[in-house]
Enzyme design. Structure first.
Site, PDB file in Angstrom:
ATOM      1  N   TYR A 147      18.845 -29.479  12.653  1.00 28.15           N
ATOM      2  CA  TYR A 147      20.471 -28.833  12.430  1.00 28.15           C
ATOM      3  C   TYR A 147      21.016 -28.643  13.657  1.00 28.15           C
ATOM      4  CZ  TYR A 147      24.330 -26.176  11.274  1.00 28.15           C
ATOM      5  OH  TYR A 147      25.700 -25.660  11.197  1.00 28.15           O
TER       6      TYR A 147
ATOM      7  N   GLU B  90      29.198 -30.995  12.532  1.00 29.74           N
ATOM      8  CA  GLU B  90      27.941 -30.573  12.082  1.00 29.74           C
ATOM      9  C   GLU B  90      27.107 -31.779  11.711  1.00 29.74           C
ATOM     10  OE1 GLU B  90      26.895 -27.140   9.143  1.00 29.74           O
ATOM     11  OE2 GLU B  90      26.773 -29.160   7.959  1.00 29.74           O
TER      12      GLU B  90
END
Ligand code: GDP
Ligand code: MN
Length: 383
Positions: free
Chosen positions: A109, A191
């Site tokens: 992530y 993101e």
């Protein structure tokens, strides 16, 4: 402003960040020919909507044949997808991205965003990327305090936290590219989850979510052109055209308020008295009576509304202007639901007179508390 995953990926790709090869389709008719032109047989089919959580909600599927791909595209295109981020009404899938399936060795992530408290951009990473990220516990952060981006020691610290050995140089250069993009396009959230390490040790962005600062859009034509009004609710997009701050919610008490803070306080009070707001609506400080008229019409379009609550503190928006807009909106059509009004401030007597002369039947409240409690009692006892 949001953009779709495929658009965000194309932006990454144009900035030398690796993404899977793929194409988008918007009609079933295109599916067959697009699948034929793609030079692979293992696909990931991805619903393109504003909102994440698609993986868990059935909006992402990996298949290993053209036939299965075609079948899945048919089941998803044009359908409503409800994820944890779309709200209960979900979103219609109008675009589908077909990509090559990447063989994942590890899912990471990574995101860049602004930390308002620390007043700087930050990088957040987790070695446990993927669809369970909300449950993840291991996050590492670095503040970006230099306009040049992260310091070398910060990059090394992230690489160490992520356990990246072979891909460390590639990761360091990826972070630099992401930071440059973040600044260049006035991004507020960038993101990538998951950022995959494939079997060959390459870093590939399998998902991308980008959100942009609306106040920067005037200088980001390339970005503002990507805006998809179809992702907005029809009433929300109508409100946007009138520059009304309008957000649909789940309740049945319609709110008409001037000022965002007052609107939030009103919604809180409604909640406090056991009601639920249908919408957030801030008509703004200097609204004209035409704009008020439009706002009332938008509220009346929403048939879930059982009671309308008006909370106006007249300042720059004078009470008489507001009254004119309200009276014009009600026009000759009869408003069947009860309207509760708390009305104070500049030109209040004139405003009240206009409303009374019009014959509009309102329930007058002396305070916000009284207005919110009357509204909540009305809907809860179904009077
Ligand atoms: P989200 O749930 O809306 O964030 O959608 P994502 O694009 O992140 O996809 C959800 C999950 O699908 C990812 O976490 C991956 O595990 C998986 N996925 C997406 N693309 C690929 C791919 O190319 N190959 C494989 N094996 N899995 C993928
Ligand atoms: Mn994702």
């Amino acid at each position: 402003m949001f953009i779709h995953e495929y658009q965000a990926k194309s932006l990454l790709n144009r900035n030398q960040i690796l993404i899977p090869e793929g194409k988008v389709i918007t009609t079933i008719n295109d599916a067959d020919s697009v699948l034929n032109t793609l030079p692979f047989k293992n696909y990931v089919i991805k619903a393109q909507i504003y909102g994440g959580g698609r993986g868990k909600a059935g909006g992402i599927l990996t298949v290993d044949s053209k036939e299965e791909a075609l079948e899945y595209v048919k089941t998803i295109l044009g359908k409503r997808l409800v994820t944890t981020q779309t709200g209960p009404s979900g979103r219609i899938v109008r675009t589908v991205l077909i990509e090559e399936k990447v063989n994942i060795e590890k899912e990471i992530y990574i995101s860049l965003t602004i930390d308002r408290k620390r007043a700087c951009p930050i990088v957040i990473v987790s070695p446990e990327g993927g669809i369970e990220i909300e449950k993840g516990k291991t996050f590492f952060e670095e503040d970006i305090t230099s306009p040049m981006g992260l310091y070398p020691f910060q990059k090394r610290r992230l690489i160490y936290s992520l356990g990246l050995r072979e891909s460390s140089d590639e990761f360091a250069s990826l972070i630099e590219k992401l930071y440059r993009l973040f600044i260049k396009y006035d991004i507020t959230l960038l993101e990538i989850n998951p950022l995959a390490i494939d079997k060959m040790g390459r870093l590939v962005a399998l998902d991308a979510k980008m959100s942009f600062d609306d106040n920067g859009l005037f200088r980001q034509k390339e970005i503002s052109d990507l805006y998809d009004p179809g992702e907005l609710d029809p009433l929300e997009s109508e409100a946007q055209k009138e520059s009304l701050n309008y957000v649909k919610m789940d309740g049945n008490i319609g709110c008409l308020v001037n000022g965002a803070g007052l609107a939030m306080a009103t919604i809180d009070l409604i909640d406090f008295y056991g009601g639920k707001a249908t919408n957030f609506l801030d008509v703004g400080g200097g609204a004209s009576s035409e704009k008020i008229e439009k706002a009332v019409r938008i509220l009346l379009e929403d048939k879930r509304m059982k009671v309308m609550l008006i909370n106006i503190f007249g300042g720059i928006l004078r009470c008489d202007r507001f009254a004119e807009g309200l009276v014009n909106a009600s026009g000759n059509k009869e408003i069947k639901i009860p309207i509760i009004i708390r009305f104070k401030g500049t030109m209040i007597e004139e405003g009240k007179r206009i409303i009374r002369d019009s014959g509009l039947n309102l329930i007058w409240a002396d305070s916000m508390e009284e207005a919110a409690s009357i509204a909540a009692i009305r809907v809860n006892t179904d009077q």
